[in-house]
Scaffold this active site. Sequence first.
Site, PDB file in Angstrom:
ATOM      1  N   SER A   1       0.825  -1.195   0.000  1.00 26.62           N
ATOM      2  CA  SER A   1       0.000   0.000   0.000  1.00 26.62           C
ATOM      3  C   SER A   1       0.869   1.258   0.000  1.00 26.62           C
ATOM      4  CB  SER A   1      -0.970  -0.048   1.178  1.00 26.62           C
ATOM      5  OG  SER A   1      -2.017   0.891   1.016  1.00 26.62           O
TER       6      SER A   1
ATOM      7  N   LYS B   1     -21.293  17.307   8.267  1.00 28.82           N
ATOM      8  CA  LYS B   1     -20.420  17.517   9.426  1.00 28.82           C
ATOM      9  C   LYS B   1     -20.250  16.271  10.279  1.00 28.82           C
ATOM     10  CE  LYS B   1     -17.671  20.017  11.838  1.00 28.82           C
ATOM     11  NZ  LYS B   1     -16.353  20.321  11.280  1.00 28.82           N
TER      12      LYS B   1
END
Length: 286
Positions: free
Chosen positions: A135, A187
């Site tokens: 990765s 949010k």
Amino acid sequence: MLDHSKTPFHCDLSGAISLKLLIAVIGFLIIVGAAIVLLGALTGPGGHQDKIAVVYVEGQMVADKGTDESGAVAYSSDIVKCLRAATDDAGVKAIVLRVNSPGGTPVAAEEIISQLNTTRSSKPVIVSMGDMATSAAYFISSNTDYIVANPDTFTGSIGVIWVFKNKSRYYTDEGINFYIAKSGNFKDLGSDWRGLSASEQAYVQSIIDESYGRFVSSVSGGRNLSQDFVRSIADGRVYTGNMAKGIGLVDQLGGLYDAINVAARMAHIDGKPQIVYMNEPGAGKG
């Protein structure tokens, strides 16, 4: 008849002393000369031994030190500091990045890559892969001059992942309720008291796709592979070092000292280089 008892006996030793002194001086000069020749064989031009710096990247990569990490952690701020020190040292002719990491955050990888690009403008950087370089750890590895991996190193896993938990059923079963006051619809995105809406899923996927695109582009440029080919192998799968060599993700099979030999060759070092360790493996353990 001579009376020897009254004749003073005088022996002039100055000649013998001078000869011994001359022999001692010649011997000293021979020893000094031999030492200079030996030192010259071990050192590079200018009388200084050429160095190869080893920088360890071990553990999960994150940008900066925190208080909640456990296990081995590779802080990009520390890695960059080591790379900068090796770059600024005129005696260091090449750098070996010893990578043993499952990956980490894109930001940590990007900070390391930024410094790697600066370093490579003045000296070669070679990667030596340990147990794992997957990765984000492969992300940084692909931005170097040469990659050496062991046959059974785990590498690849080119991709991006972002996991969200939805514990809303658990909270309902436990009778736990939430009141959320927020300034915008997104949010509380990712909060575990609810799942993602369709628009939130699309937004999150767009972030993943953008980051993945940078990853693919970086591997493509660093390894001189087409983006289409990189995308065909960048589906998250892990490759062994042997498999990775077959598809162009690594250059050579071998260990740390094989990578050091490659570094010496790429830096055109004559003789045996001095190996300096800029940090210690596991230095970032919490």
